[in-house]
Design an enzyme around this catalytic site. Structure first.
Site, short mmCIF file in Angstrom:
data_model
loop_
_atom_site.label_atom_id
_atom_site.label_comp_id
_atom_site.label_asym_id
_atom_site.label_seq_id
_atom_site.Cartn_x
_atom_site.Cartn_y
_atom_site.Cartn_z
CE LYS A 139 -2.33 -1.40 3.65
NZ LYS A 139 -1.83 -2.80 3.75
CB THR A 140 3.78 2.30 2.06
OG1 THR A 140 3.05 2.19 3.29
CG2 THR A 140 4.69 3.51 2.13
CG ASP A 189 0.48 3.19 6.91
OD1 ASP A 189 -0.47 2.54 6.43
OD2 ASP A 189 1.54 2.65 7.27
CB THR A 219 -4.59 -3.35 8.19
OG1 THR A 219 -4.72 -2.70 9.47
CG2 THR A 219 -3.20 -3.07 7.63
#
Length: 346
Positions: free
Chosen positions: A73-74, A118, A167
């Site tokens: 994702k990052t 995040d 998540t």
């Protein structure tokens, strides 16, 4: 919440970032969409959206990336910034505690910047309302003064793209989730894609590895690139100390066996949970808190870190009465399942 750990010992199969390896992990991240392996559907859609936004001279719409840790994702957020030629600014939900923290980031953004948050589901609820006008109207309301004389002043913000990573999508509030124009969920990787990632990372790290060695590492990586890269680095250490420095299938298997990572990607702690269920409690059902005491872990750690993969692999079931080991769990441990083993719902 972290579980009970031996000081200095880290769990190699945990997809969460580890401190000492974090900088090296960053060096292995792809810089362009074409270099990103796997997640083909997500890549195709993102590529179209990026190209369209670039052609219009507009920033990309706000993006929400969801999925288990360690899937990229990052990396995708950084790739978006690279593809549109924008500045990348990163923070995390728990790091934003006050409205002033949000304001300091938003007011410092340059036109077209990619602002990455995040674990956005851990953003304090009181701060979410600050993001609503920023995302929709590029406005930042600020209260000036106190009491009856207080006034709200709106600051204009430059056009920017907010990319949130989570998540646990279910913990996002509906108003925040609905303000993302693009939503993607990343899935666990196939072994073939993981093998390609291992080979690519080996090239960056200057590690001599053949295809069979990469496939052996990929097969035990739990469908997660971060775990695959971590295993590659530990197998490299083994090959340099116990071998010639080259990694083939045999060397990879020996190294992974030494690391106690089995053919299904389970490590010692995963097997302890299954062994407690199968041997101490006859396969269950057993309550989460009881299981946590039996293996010396926190209930939250078992539920959030260990159980998802055991559930995906069919070794564990959640029932109204507690956790139950499946026949596959008994077979994996080399144990004979008790007669009538299986989920007992009532």
């Amino acid at each position: 919440m972290t579980g009970i750990r031996t000081p200095g010992v880290e769990r190699i199969q945990d997809p969460s970032p580890l401190g000492p390896d974090e900088e090296l992990d960053r060096s292995l991240r792809p810089k362009r969409l074409a270099d990103f392996v796997g997640q083909e559907r997500v890549k195709e859609q993102l590529g179209i959206f990026i190209e369209a936004a670039r052609a219009r001279g507009e920033p990309l719409d706000h993006v929400l990336l969801a999925g288990p840790p360690g899937l990229g994702k990052t990396s995708l957020a950084q790739i978006v910034a690279n593809e549109v030629g924008a500045r990348f600014v990163a923070t995390a939900g728990p790091a934003l505690e006050r409205k002033g923290d949000v304001a300091s980031y938003l007011t410092a953004l340059e036109p077209g910047s990619v602002f990455f948050v995040d674990e956005i589901h851990r953003l304090p609820r009181a701060l979410e309302e600050t993001f609503y006008p920023a995302m929709e109207d590029r406005k930042l309301p600020i209260t000036v003064g106190q009491g009856a004389g207080a006034a709200v002043v709106s600051l204009d913000l430059p056009a920017f793209t907010l990319i949130g990573a989570t998540t646990r999508t279910g913990l996002l509030t509906t108003p925040l989730r609905d303000r993302f124009g693009v939503t993607h969920r990343l899935e666990l990787y196939e072994p073939a894609d993981l093998a390609r990632i291992v080979l690519r990372s080996a090239g960056i790290l200057d590690v001599d590895i053949d295809v069979a060695g990469a496939e052996a590492i990929a097969a035990r990586s739990r469908g997660t690139p971060r775990v695959a890269n971590r295993l590659l680095k530990r197998v490299r250490d083994y090959a340099e100390v116990r071998g010639t420095g080259s990694i083939d299938e045999a060397v990879a298997a020996e190294a992974l066996d030494m690391l106690e990572v089995d053919a299904k990607g389970l490590d010692r702690l995963d097997r302890e949970i299954l062994r407690a269920l199968c041997q101490k409690f006859g396969g269950g059902p057993v309550g989460l808190s009881t299981l946590a005491v039996a293996v010396g872990e926190e209930p939250d750690t078992i539920e959030d870190v260990y159980e998802p993969y055991l559930l995906q692999q069919g070794f564990l079931m959640r029932t109204p009465r507690g956790r139950v080991a499946t026949e596959s769990a008994f077979a994996h441990l080399g144990l004979e399942a008790p007669r009538g083993a299986g989920p007992r719902l009532f």
